[in-house]
Design a protein around this motif. Sequence first.
Motif, PDB file in Angstrom:
ATOM      1  N   GLY A  57      -6.896  -6.788 -14.115  1.00 14.48           N
ATOM      2  CA  GLY A  57      -6.720  -8.085 -14.774  1.00 14.48           C
ATOM      3  C   GLY A  57      -7.284  -9.177 -13.886  1.00 14.48           C
ATOM      4  O   GLY A  57      -8.427  -9.113 -13.443  1.00 14.48           O
ATOM      5  N   GLU A  58      -6.428 -10.162 -13.558  1.00 15.78           N
ATOM      6  CA  GLU A  58      -6.865 -11.273 -12.690  1.00 15.78           C
ATOM      7  C   GLU A  58      -6.758 -10.919 -11.208  1.00 15.78           C
ATOM      8  O   GLU A  58      -7.222 -11.668 -10.353  1.00 15.78           O
ATOM      9  N   PHE A  59      -6.107  -9.794 -10.946  1.00 15.97           N
ATOM     10  CA  PHE A  59      -5.807  -9.435  -9.556  1.00 15.97           C
ATOM     11  C   PHE A  59      -6.971  -8.668  -8.919  1.00 15.97           C
ATOM     12  O   PHE A  59      -7.433  -7.658  -9.472  1.00 15.97           O
ATOM     13  N   VAL A  60      -7.421  -9.163  -7.770  1.00 20.51           N
ATOM     14  CA  VAL A  60      -8.526  -8.511  -7.053  1.00 20.51           C
ATOM     15  C   VAL A  60      -8.007  -8.083  -5.676  1.00 20.51           C
ATOM     16  O   VAL A  60      -7.377  -8.877  -4.971  1.00 20.51           O
ATOM     17  N   LEU A  61      -8.302  -6.829  -5.311  1.00 20.11           N
ATOM     18  CA  LEU A  61      -7.791  -6.325  -4.026  1.00 20.11           C
ATOM     19  C   LEU A  61      -8.878  -5.543  -3.312  1.00 20.11           C
ATOM     20  O   LEU A  61      -9.519  -4.673  -3.902  1.00 20.11           O
ATOM     21  N   TRP A  62      -9.080  -5.877  -2.022  1.00 21.02           N
ATOM     22  CA  TRP A  62      -9.954  -5.056  -1.194  1.00 21.02           C
ATOM     23  C   TRP A  62      -9.160  -4.546  -0.001  1.00 21.02           C
ATOM     24  O   TRP A  62      -8.049  -5.011   0.229  1.00 21.02           O
ATOM     25  N   GLU A  63      -9.745  -3.616   0.748  1.00 16.69           N
ATOM     26  CA  GLU A  63      -9.134  -2.794   1.803  1.00 16.69           C
ATOM     27  C   GLU A  63      -8.480  -1.566   1.154  1.00 16.69           C
ATOM     28  O   GLU A  63      -7.493  -1.679   0.401  1.00 16.69           O
ATOM     29  N   SER A  64      -9.045  -0.423   1.496  1.00 18.09           N
ATOM     30  CA  SER A  64      -8.627   0.813   0.826  1.00 18.09           C
ATOM     31  C   SER A  64      -7.150   1.139   1.033  1.00 18.09           C
ATOM     32  O   SER A  64      -6.500   1.680   0.132  1.00 18.09           O
ATOM     33  N   SER A  65      -6.588   0.822   2.200  1.00 17.17           N
ATOM     34  CA  SER A  65      -5.167   1.158   2.412  1.00 17.17           C
ATOM     35  C   SER A  65      -4.285   0.330   1.476  1.00 17.17           C
ATOM     36  O   SER A  65      -3.334   0.847   0.874  1.00 17.17           O
ATOM     37  N   ALA A  66      -4.618  -0.953   1.321  1.00 16.65           N
ATOM     38  CA  ALA A  66      -3.852  -1.809   0.404  1.00 16.65           C
ATOM     39  C   ALA A  66      -4.048  -1.355  -1.039  1.00 16.65           C
ATOM     40  O   ALA A  66      -3.085  -1.329  -1.833  1.00 16.65           O
ATOM     41  N   ALA A  69      -1.905   1.692  -1.607  1.00 17.43           N
ATOM     42  CA  ALA A  69      -0.489   1.330  -1.745  1.00 17.43           C
ATOM     43  C   ALA A  69      -0.241   0.740  -3.137  1.00 17.43           C
ATOM     44  O   ALA A  69       0.743   1.078  -3.816  1.00 17.43           O
ATOM     45  N   TYR A  70      -1.136  -0.120  -3.580  1.00 10.75           N
ATOM     46  CA  TYR A  70      -1.018  -0.743  -4.904  1.00 10.75           C
ATOM     47  C   TYR A  70      -0.999   0.330  -6.004  1.00 10.75           C
ATOM     48  O   TYR A  70      -0.166   0.288  -6.920  1.00 10.75           O
ATOM     49  N   MET A  79       3.793   8.548  -2.422  1.00  5.80           N
ATOM     50  CA  MET A  79       2.737   8.669  -1.396  1.00  5.80           C
ATOM     51  C   MET A  79       2.609   7.362  -0.620  1.00  5.80           C
ATOM     52  O   MET A  79       2.095   7.342   0.492  1.00  5.80           O
ATOM     53  N   TRP A  80       3.043   6.253  -1.216  1.00  2.63           N
ATOM     54  CA  TRP A  80       3.310   5.022  -0.469  1.00  2.63           C
ATOM     55  C   TRP A  80       4.787   4.729  -0.696  1.00  2.63           C
ATOM     56  O   TRP A  80       5.205   4.357  -1.801  1.00  2.63           O
ATOM     57  N   PRO A  81       5.639   4.916   0.340  1.00  5.76           N
ATOM     58  CA  PRO A  81       7.091   4.828   0.148  1.00  5.76           C
ATOM     59  C   PRO A  81       7.580   3.382   0.032  1.00  5.76           C
ATOM     60  O   PRO A  81       8.284   2.871   0.916  1.00  5.76           O
ATOM     61  N   ALA A  82       7.240   2.770  -1.083  1.00  7.02           N
ATOM     62  CA  ALA A  82       7.511   1.335  -1.270  1.00  7.02           C
ATOM     63  C   ALA A  82       8.996   0.994  -1.134  1.00  7.02           C
ATOM     64  O   ALA A  82       9.349  -0.101  -0.708  1.00  7.02           O
ATOM     65  N   HIS A  83       9.871   1.945  -1.484  1.00  9.02           N
ATOM     66  CA  HIS A  83      11.300   1.634  -1.501  1.00  9.02           C
ATOM     67  C   HIS A  83      12.073   2.303  -0.372  1.00  9.02           C
ATOM     68  O   HIS A  83      13.300   2.385  -0.409  1.00  9.02           O
TER      69      HIS A  83
END
Length: 213
Positions: A57-66, A69-70, A79-83
Amino acid sequence: MKIYWFEAQAPRRVLALVKHLGMTAEFVELDLVGGDLKTPAYARLNPNMKAPVLVDGEFVLWESSAIMAYLCIKAGSDMWPAHAPAEQVEVLRWLGWNDCHWSEAVGSFYFEHIIKPGFGFGTPDREELNAKVDGLLRYAKVLDEHLKGREFVACGRLTIADFHLASMATYWRESEMPLADFSNVVRWLDGLMRIPAWVDPWPAERTRRATCG
Ligand SMILES: N[C@@H](CCC(=O)N[C@@H](CS)C(=O)NCC(=O)O)C(=O)O
């Protein structure tokens, strides 16, 4: 959701994760040699002019680790233990270690043996790599000792840390990385090759870049 990529290690881990989690996305392939990453439109997405980039959508993200996680948060994957804060910092430690130490240690071998011939940038400079051996051995020892008795890098299960650390080292044999004596590293890398999405992360359907957005 769109993911901008080309066949190189940082996009590789993101694409492998998308496939492994069974997510759907539009995969927009960039032409590195043709200059797709240098266009003003692409620079607006990622001012570093690197891949991968995720656009949701409007959200743009770079950096593979981020981005990884997203994707895990979106898919509800641990695989990303967000909680789980204790697990999260464990994964984070290895993501940071990769970006500060491991990627530097393996990167020259990967560049000389995979990227240069793959993109027509010339043949591997083995003399240049001789100077990189000590650095690689230093950090391979750290990883090897950590992986003693462990199947995965963090949390006792597959996490994005495994994909992050393995993306250049997967090609260790072709890249002549001196890793053969690090039996735990070799076992870990060979184990990841039993994951179908890791073996073949590249999209079956490819969209060439038409617009950035
Ligand atoms: N830390 C970044 C690294 C991104 C990166 O270096 N991408 C490389 C491909 S592996 C790239 O786009 N290289 C193109 C260039 O440098 O012109 C990430 O993990 O996303």
